[in-house]
Design a protein around this motif. Structure first.
Motif, PDB file in Angstrom:
ATOM      1  N   UNK A   1      26.490   2.704  -0.967  1.00  0.00           N
ATOM      2  CA  UNK A   1      25.019   2.801  -1.043  1.00  0.00           C
ATOM      3  C   UNK A   1      24.368   2.934   0.339  1.00  0.00           C
TER       4      UNK A   1
ATOM      5  N   UNK B   1      25.562   7.347  -0.811  1.00  0.00           N
ATOM      6  CA  UNK B   1      25.675   7.162  -2.248  1.00  0.00           C
ATOM      7  C   UNK B   1      24.355   6.635  -2.798  1.00  0.00           C
ATOM      8  N   UNK B   2      24.029   6.994  -4.042  1.00  0.00           N
ATOM      9  CA  UNK B   2      22.811   6.534  -4.711  1.00  0.00           C
ATOM     10  C   UNK B   2      21.559   6.908  -3.911  1.00  0.00           C
ATOM     11  N   UNK B   3      21.602   8.050  -3.262  1.00  0.00           N
ATOM     12  CA  UNK B   3      20.530   8.447  -2.359  1.00  0.00           C
ATOM     13  C   UNK B   3      20.048   9.876  -2.635  1.00  0.00           C
TER      14      UNK B   3
ATOM     15  N   UNK C   1      18.685  13.446  -3.736  1.00  0.00           N
ATOM     16  CA  UNK C   1      17.605  13.942  -4.575  1.00  0.00           C
ATOM     17  C   UNK C   1      17.413  15.396  -4.141  1.00  0.00           C
TER      18      UNK C   1
ATOM     19  N   UNK D   1      22.462   7.890   7.923  1.00  0.00           N
ATOM     20  CA  UNK D   1      21.238   8.277   8.620  1.00  0.00           C
ATOM     21  C   UNK D   1      20.275   7.100   8.627  1.00  0.00           C
ATOM     22  N   UNK D   2      19.196   7.245   9.393  1.00  0.00           N
ATOM     23  CA  UNK D   2      18.180   6.184   9.387  1.00  0.00           C
ATOM     24  C   UNK D   2      17.688   5.958   7.954  1.00  0.00           C
ATOM     25  N   UNK D   3      17.518   7.056   7.215  1.00  0.00           N
ATOM     26  CA  UNK D   3      16.977   6.939   5.858  1.00  0.00           C
ATOM     27  C   UNK D   3      17.940   6.202   4.929  1.00  0.00           C
TER      28      UNK D   3
ATOM     29  N   UNK E   1      17.782   2.515   5.856  1.00  0.00           N
ATOM     30  CA  UNK E   1      16.526   1.849   5.476  1.00  0.00           C
ATOM     31  C   UNK E   1      16.505   1.535   3.980  1.00  0.00           C
ATOM     32  N   UNK E   2      16.984   2.479   3.162  1.00  0.00           N
ATOM     33  CA  UNK E   2      16.997   2.215   1.719  1.00  0.00           C
ATOM     34  C   UNK E   2      17.857   1.003   1.397  1.00  0.00           C
ATOM     35  N   UNK E   3      18.993   0.896   2.060  1.00  0.00           N
ATOM     36  CA  UNK E   3      19.870  -0.230   1.762  1.00  0.00           C
ATOM     37  C   UNK E   3      19.320  -1.525   2.358  1.00  0.00           C
ATOM     38  N   UNK E   4      18.624  -1.406   3.480  1.00  0.00           N
ATOM     39  CA  UNK E   4      18.025  -2.598   4.111  1.00  0.00           C
ATOM     40  C   UNK E   4      17.110  -3.339   3.132  1.00  0.00           C
ATOM     41  N   UNK E   5      16.341  -2.578   2.337  1.00  0.00           N
ATOM     42  CA  UNK E   5      15.389  -3.230   1.425  1.00  0.00           C
ATOM     43  C   UNK E   5      15.943  -3.427   0.016  1.00  0.00           C
ATOM     44  N   UNK E   6      17.175  -2.976  -0.233  1.00  0.00           N
ATOM     45  CA  UNK E   6      17.754  -3.065  -1.569  1.00  0.00           C
ATOM     46  C   UNK E   6      17.934  -4.527  -1.996  1.00  0.00           C
ATOM     47  N   UNK E   7      17.369  -4.880  -3.131  1.00  0.00           N
ATOM     48  CA  UNK E   7      17.454  -6.254  -3.666  1.00  0.00           C
ATOM     49  C   UNK E   7      16.898  -7.305  -2.710  1.00  0.00           C
TER      50      UNK E   7
END
Lengths: 445, 114
Positions: free
Chosen positions: A209, A213-215, A217, A255-257, A260-266
């Motif tokens: 993730x 993964x799970x990213x 779109x 990547x940074x993106x 960042x998505x994983x940083x805020x996950x849950x």
């Protein structure tokens, strides 16, 4: 400054196997973590253990160990995992057996337990955080109670020379924080360091993730090579600074993106990420691309840990029955609506007691309800009738009433499916830390 | 324009609580997101799904917002009747939000990741 590299070989129990092999072979890592224990998994594993005292650990333990044990031993990579689930001791013994079969010698395998606090919870007065009532109120419906232990017993295992550490329930990030404490000698009250270590664990624990993964779109966030996604490596220095990367040539992207998505996950309040070892603060974290598939993440801090262990209590909640059927072509939607109306009426006529129910149209409104899906007519639609009951026998009737649409319902329904199951649910309580006693037991090959 | 054009998002679950991140592709649009994507708007969008409080946390250092939605997962992931019991698909609904023209779109000169 000393740096270690930790790989993350699984983000959930059923995750892909080959990315972990790739990490062990090509990742130049010293530790390989496998996070495999979802909220409910341990309650289901506890039921298995009650049937057979030699079971109750992760069903994929054997496959994973057979895949990586020899490579990790040859390269000196230590394995840390919560695949012990409800029975770390049996998992360790199984791993001993696998190691022997593979001809591996001089391997130390640790079982970390003591997370089972069922007796404590049954005897005390523990109110649930998310639902009404207390553990005692559920009586014999309670199946399991497992505290999210911290890094300490894992560190103890590593200090005793363990090559493989198998735990039951621990805080997921603890699997990755423990080797940092062991390697760098961070004090148990060095809150800022522990906060940084918790961030390392949080970012690594979901494996793919964070590597794309799970990213994806398409057209907005494109990611190449998802069929052979590379799992992450955390490069961590003595001062807690972190670079996330992956094996060169593997699929996905760091990547940074993605970070960042994983940083805020849950995460709820980023300034209060509560772990057994520390209350971490991610609110000032910065994320910076420093090379291809290399992202530097810094700025986490920490505050003193709380006096309690969050504890997951598994219990028999109810039964759920379900049925599905598809409709297509012109008029699919009205026929699906008619079908659901018929099922509703049938369940009423047959006196099926539902404490809760849903009548969805997959392809139209099943995920987000009527309001958000308004005005989007699909070519095909699949009805889904589902309800909560107090018995399995009643749950079975729900699927039956969908299936009978074949000969009794609207024209052209196809692909009926039905199921009925017992629901093991999970709710949390807080248990004072002094009431749990983490244990560590060493097995040698 | 749609939120999807200037931000990305991921949903997480714990018990009966969902969290949805909204992360600016271009950090220069963070202030615009902060003004536009309020807790009230998110609460209104998910009125039929979320039955508890909606709280917004701000993460200016990474140009992101984090929404915490209570009583959002049909009683909790382990007992929900929902097809998507984890609420994983909620982020996709949020990204469909209508916005006025963002100040830094197409991309500003600021550094952007691919």
């Amino acid at each position: 400054m000393r740096t270690i590299r930790i790989g993350s070989g699984a983000g959930y129990s059923g995750d892909r196997i080959e990315p972990a092999i790739e990490l062990a072979e090509k990742g130049d890592i010293q530790y390989l973590g496998f996070e495999c224990l979802a909220e409910r998994t341990i309650a289901l594993a506890q039921q298995e253990k009650m049937k057979n005292p030699e079971s109750g650990y992760d069903p994929l333990l054997e496959r994973r160990m057979r895949a990586v044990l020899a490579i990790c031993k040859a390269k000196g990579i230590k394995i840390i995992t919560n695949m012990g689930a409800a029975n770390p001791e049996a998992a360790a013994k199984k791993t001993v057996k696998i190691a022997k079969e593979l001809g591996i010698k001089n391997l130390k395998i640790a079982a970390v337990a003591g997370d089972d606090v069922l007796e404590v919870c049954k005897q005390g007065n523990f109110s649930f955080l998310e639902i009404e009532g207390s553990v005692a109120d559920l009586g014999n419906r309670v199946l399991s109670a497992n505290a999210y232990l911290g890094a300490e017993p894992i560190v103890r295992a590593l200090q005793a020379g363990a090559d493989v550490v198998i735990t039951g329930r621990v805080g997921d990030p603890a699997l990755f924080l423990a080797p940092l404490i062991h390697e760098f000698g961070w004090a148990s009250d060095d809150w800022d360091m522990l906060g940084r270590g918790a961030l390392v664990g949080h970012l690594l624990e979901c494996a793919g993730q964070i590597t794309g993964g799970y990213f994806a779109d398409p057209g907005f966030k494109d990611v190449d090579g998802l069929a052979r996604l590379g799992f992450p490596i955390g490069e961590v220095s003595e001062d807690g600074s972190l670079v996330i990367t992956k094996v060169e040539g593997s699929g996905g992207a760091v990547t940074e993106a993605t970070c960042k998505e994983q940083l805020l996950y849950e995460v709820h309040d980023p300034a209060n990420y509560i772990q057994p070892d520390v209350v971490a603060d991610f609110s000032k974290v910065t994320v910076r691309q420093i090379g291809p598939d290399r992202v530097s993440i810094s700025g986490a801090t920490g505050r003193p840990a709380t006096a309690t262990f969050k504890t997951s209590v598994g219990y028999i909640d109810s039964y759920i029955g379900e049925g599905q059927m598809s409709y297509a072509g012109p008029g699919a939607l009205p026929r699906a609506k008619l079908a659901l109306d018929i099922v509703r009426q049938r369940l009423e006529l047959c006196g099926v007691q539902l404490s809760e129910s849903r009548f969805d149209m997959i392809g139209s409104n099943a995920l987000h309800g009527g309001e958000l899906s308004e005005g989007h007519d699909p070519y095909e639609v699949r009805i889904r009738a589902v309800g909560r009951t107090n018995s399995l026998a009643e749950a079975v009737l729900i699927g039956n009433e969908v299936e009978t649409l074949y000969t009794n319902g609207p024209a052209g329904g196809g692909g009926a499916f039905k199921s009925a199951r017992e629901v093991i649910a999970v709710a949390s309580v807080l248990v004072p830390k002094e009431l749990a006693s983490p244990t560590m037991q060493l097995f040698e090959v | 324009m749609k939120l999807r054009e200037i931000a990305h998002s991921r949903t997480g679950d714990k018990g009966n609580t969902s969290n949805i991140s909204v992360i600016a592709f271009d950090p220069a649009n963070y202030e615009f997101l902060r003004e536009q994507v309020t807790a009230d708007r998110v609460r209104a969008l998910f009125a039929g799904i979320v039955h508890g409080d909606v709280t917004r946390f701000e993460m200016p250092t990474i140009g992101a917002l984090n929404f915490v939605l209570k009583e959002a997962l049909g009683g909790g992931v382990t007992r929900s009747l929902a097809l998507d019991a984890h609420g994983k698909s909620l982020s996709s609904a949020l990204l469909d939000l209508d916005l006025p023209q963002a100040p830094h779109f197409p991309k500003s000169d600021a550094e952007m990741t691919p």
